[in-house]
Design a protein around this motif. Structure first.
Motif, PDB file in Angstrom:
ATOM      1  N   VAL A 116       0.842  -1.195   0.000  1.00 15.10           N
ATOM      2  CA  VAL A 116       0.000   0.000   0.000  1.00 15.10           C
ATOM      3  C   VAL A 116       0.878   1.246   0.000  1.00 15.10           C
ATOM      4  O   VAL A 116       1.819   1.349   0.784  1.00 15.10           O
ATOM      5  CB  VAL A 116      -0.933   0.015   1.220  1.00 15.10           C
ATOM      6  N   ASP A 117       0.548   2.183  -0.884  1.00 15.14           N
ATOM      7  CA  ASP A 117       1.221   3.488  -0.910  1.00 15.14           C
ATOM      8  C   ASP A 117       0.455   4.411   0.033  1.00 15.14           C
ATOM      9  O   ASP A 117      -0.370   5.234  -0.388  1.00 15.14           O
ATOM     10  CB  ASP A 117       1.241   4.036  -2.336  1.00 15.14           C
ATOM     11  N   ALA A 168      -2.634   1.401  -4.830  1.00 13.93           N
ATOM     12  CA  ALA A 168      -2.280   2.797  -5.102  1.00 13.93           C
ATOM     13  C   ALA A 168      -3.383   3.770  -4.720  1.00 13.93           C
ATOM     14  O   ALA A 168      -3.393   4.918  -5.161  1.00 13.93           O
ATOM     15  CB  ALA A 168      -1.957   2.943  -6.593  1.00 13.93           C
ATOM     16  N   SER A 169      -4.296   3.357  -3.870  1.00 13.33           N
ATOM     17  CA  SER A 169      -5.536   4.100  -3.648  1.00 13.33           C
ATOM     18  C   SER A 169      -5.343   5.478  -3.027  1.00 13.33           C
ATOM     19  O   SER A 169      -6.202   6.350  -3.193  1.00 13.33           O
ATOM     20  CB  SER A 169      -6.474   3.275  -2.751  1.00 13.33           C
ATOM     21  N   GLN A 170      -4.248   5.688  -2.313  1.00 14.99           N
ATOM     22  CA  GLN A 170      -4.055   6.976  -1.638  1.00 14.99           C
ATOM     23  C   GLN A 170      -2.955   7.825  -2.267  1.00 14.99           C
ATOM     24  O   GLN A 170      -2.594   8.854  -1.696  1.00 14.99           O
ATOM     25  CB  GLN A 170      -3.722   6.741  -0.152  1.00 14.99           C
ATOM     26  N   ALA A 171      -2.439   7.432  -3.425  1.00  9.45           N
ATOM     27  CA  ALA A 171      -1.221   8.107  -3.882  1.00  9.45           C
ATOM     28  C   ALA A 171      -1.184   8.394  -5.377  1.00  9.45           C
ATOM     29  O   ALA A 171      -0.106   8.589  -5.931  1.00  9.45           O
ATOM     30  CB  ALA A 171       0.001   7.271  -3.494  1.00  9.45           C
ATOM     31  N   HIS A 172      -2.319   8.483  -6.068  1.00  9.46           N
ATOM     32  CA  HIS A 172      -2.289   8.822  -7.489  1.00  9.46           C
ATOM     33  C   HIS A 172      -1.490  10.111  -7.689  1.00  9.46           C
ATOM     34  O   HIS A 172      -1.715  11.113  -7.007  1.00  9.46           O
ATOM     35  CB  HIS A 172      -3.698   9.064  -8.051  1.00  9.46           C
ATOM     36  N   GLY A 173      -0.585  10.079  -8.651  1.00  4.43           N
ATOM     37  CA  GLY A 173       0.206  11.263  -8.958  1.00  4.43           C
ATOM     38  C   GLY A 173       1.570  11.280  -8.312  1.00  4.43           C
ATOM     39  O   GLY A 173       2.433  12.084  -8.693  1.00  4.43           O
ATOM     40  N   GLY A 189      -4.235  -1.818  -7.983  1.00  3.55           N
ATOM     41  CA  GLY A 189      -5.616  -1.418  -7.797  1.00  3.55           C
ATOM     42  C   GLY A 189      -5.624  -0.057  -7.147  1.00  3.55           C
ATOM     43  O   GLY A 189      -4.799   0.223  -6.272  1.00  3.55           O
ATOM     44  N   ALA A 190      -6.517   0.806  -7.593  1.00  2.00           N
ATOM     45  CA  ALA A 190      -6.566   2.166  -7.055  1.00  2.00           C
ATOM     46  C   ALA A 190      -8.012   2.598  -6.874  1.00  2.00           C
ATOM     47  O   ALA A 190      -8.864   2.297  -7.711  1.00  2.00           O
ATOM     48  CB  ALA A 190      -5.842   3.137  -7.979  1.00  2.00           C
ATOM     49  N   SER A 191      -8.260   3.296  -5.799  1.00  3.31           N
ATOM     50  CA  SER A 191      -9.587   3.845  -5.531  1.00  3.31           C
ATOM     51  C   SER A 191      -9.743   5.199  -6.212  1.00  3.31           C
ATOM     52  O   SER A 191      -8.797   5.973  -6.325  1.00  3.31           O
ATOM     53  CB  SER A 191      -9.786   4.007  -4.025  1.00  3.31           C
ATOM     54  N   LEU A 192     -10.972   5.481  -6.660  1.00  2.50           N
ATOM     55  CA  LEU A 192     -11.345   6.804  -7.149  1.00  2.50           C
ATOM     56  C   LEU A 192     -12.417   7.426  -6.259  1.00  2.50           C
ATOM     57  O   LEU A 192     -13.157   8.311  -6.697  1.00  2.50           O
ATOM     58  CB  LEU A 192     -11.859   6.708  -8.594  1.00  2.50           C
ATOM     59  N   ASN A 193     -12.482   6.968  -5.028  1.00  4.14           N
ATOM     60  CA  ASN A 193     -13.422   7.538  -4.061  1.00  4.14           C
ATOM     61  C   ASN A 193     -13.330   9.063  -4.071  1.00  4.14           C
ATOM     62  O   ASN A 193     -12.259   9.629  -4.306  1.00  4.14           O
ATOM     63  CB  ASN A 193     -13.088   6.974  -2.679  1.00  4.14           C
ATOM     64  N   GLY A 194     -14.428   9.724  -3.802  1.00  2.00           N
ATOM     65  CA  GLY A 194     -14.490  11.172  -3.927  1.00  2.00           C
ATOM     66  C   GLY A 194     -13.402  11.935  -3.229  1.00  2.00           C
ATOM     67  O   GLY A 194     -13.003  13.032  -3.661  1.00  2.00           O
TER      68      GLY A 194
END
Length: 435
Positions: free
Chosen positions: A140-141, A167-172, A188-193
């Motif tokens: 997890v990032d 990668a859910s908390q670290a896009h970019g 896997g990455a989240s796009l949660n609001g």
């Protein structure tokens, strides 16, 4: 005087802008997708455009948009060939979905302690948790900072394990020049609001370089059926779900992705500015950012250190809660996040699972599994001492800027330095009320 004691809130009427930042381009993208949504069909063009854009951004050629980060992680676990009774190593300090995606495959999460500097999974603790049942590692990032993926890959390659990036908390963010989302065999990455790349509602992205894993993940996405785009034969070839993303969420995320590089630079500058401004302020430890990676501050984690204020005689929890109460009263949103390691949650302590103890009791798992958060002392210490800024309530994303960070720092300086005696008194009252 502290606002919590009747003083004037420092940020009254001058608080941070909320996240996500919604521009006219985002509104237009959503309206355009709405216009294109009939007649209904799958996959929608907007969805395939998001998938193509994330593939280009990460360099991962095979991408699937899903309805949540949890779904995307489950797709990765299934595509890794994880089966009932298999074991997957997961950070002890993370959000539940990093571990529950393993349970969704009827497999067993095995937890690994935390690196105190970065708050990510500790590569030095991986091998002691590997057994002959281990099939994969979820890295997890956390908070917006990439894990040490090269060190992790050295271990996973040595043992023939699949490295899955959450990668859910670290896009970019980047690790040694490589973008988050491209650092594992799959991601896997989240796009949660609330995320640094937001769908405003819910959404997720799965990515891989492997065509066969992409095919298996797509089956999980859509009822166990074969590739969309062909004529559907309505024949489920494996257990599958309906993990398809909402087209309007995909449109919003696609629009946001066009600005992700510039938004990430703003986040990096904001986090660095706040860390500089808080240098020398006692009672807290600011985030550590290794030189080989960038941080995009989904969360800006602070570890409280009451001993630096001479409060060794009082519980850390009392100081933490008093500090949070005081900072919030000044108009700056701060909170606890993950108050205990994931293996301390009831789901794992009681091991009820799906019922009757499955997957642990279903005959495929090796015997002897148990979960005790005390086995993860670093994660326990982090969970005890951590407060976080960021997310949607005290965002590090635009339009907030370094002037906004100066106001964040002013609040913490007021509470920890200028009104320290008031904070100490509040800590003692908090400790007394807990007795």
């Amino acid at each position: 005087m502290l606002a919590v004691d009747g003083g004037s809130p420092l940020l009254a009427g001058n608080g941070p802008a909320p996240w996500p930042q919604v521009l006219d381009a985002d509104r237009k993208a959503v309206l355009d997708a709405l216009d294109q949504a009939t007649p209904w069909h799958w996959p929608m063009r907007t969805v395939t455009e998001l998938e193509a854009a994330w593939a280009e951004f990460t360099g991962m050629p095979y991408v699937l948009a899903a309805n949540s980060g949890t779904a995307a992680l489950h797709m990765a676990i299934a595509a890794a060939g994880v089966e009932p009774g298999d074991e997957v190593l997961v950070p002890a300090d993370t959000f539940l979905a990093s571990a529950s995606c393993v349970l969704q495959a009827n497999a067993i999460p095995v937890f690994v302690d935390t690196d105190l500097a970065t708050f990510n999974i500790d590569p030095a603790r991986i091998e002691e948790r590997i057994t002959d049942r281990t099939r994969a590692v979820v890295a997890v990032d956390l908070n917006g900072l990439p894990a040490d993926h090269d060190a992790l890959r050295a271990v996973t390659d040595r043992h023939g394990l699949v490295l899955i990036e959450d990668a859910s908390q670290a896009h970019g963010a980047e690790y040694r020049g490589r973008p988050v989302g491209s650092l594992g065999a799959m991601s896997g990455a989240s796009l949660n609001g609330s995320k640094t790349l937001s769908a405003l509602g819910e959404g997720g992205l799965f990515a891989t370089r492997d065509e066969e894993r992409h095919r298996l993940a797509r089956r999980v996405l859509m009822f166990g059926e074969e590739l969309p785009g062909q004529s559907r034969d309505y024949n489920a070839r494996m257990m599958g779900w309906n993990y398809r993303i909402d087209v309007l969420a995909a449109a919003f995320a696609r629009s946001q992705l066009t600005r992700l590089p510039e938004m990430s630079l703003v986040r990096q500058a904001n986090g660095a500015a706040l860390t500089r401004a808080l240098e020398g302020v006692p009672g807290i430890r600011t985030p550590v950012v290794p030189e080989d990676r960038t941080h995009v501050y989904f969360f800006y984690p602070l570890l409280v250190r009451p001993e630096e204020l001479g409060l060794d005689d009082l519980p850390v929890a009392a100081f933490r809660d008093a500090l949070a109460r005081a900072v919030n009263a000044e108009g700056l949103g701060i909170m606890r996040w993950q108050p205990q390691p994931v293996p301390g949650q009831t789901l794992f302590r009681e091991m009820r699972g799906y019922g009757r103890g499955c997957p642990w009791s279903c005959g495929h798992a090796r015997p002897g599994h148990h979960y005790d958060p005390a086995e993860y002392p670093v994660a326990e210490e982090v969970c005890l001492r951590r407060l976080v800024l960021g997310q949607s309530f005290s965002s590090f994303g635009p339009p907030n800027d370094t002037a906004t960070m100066r106001r964040y720092a002013d609040v913490l300086y007021k509470v920890l330095v200028e009104e320290r005696e008031g904070l100490i008194a509040l800590t003692r009252r908090t400790a007394d009320s807990a007795r």
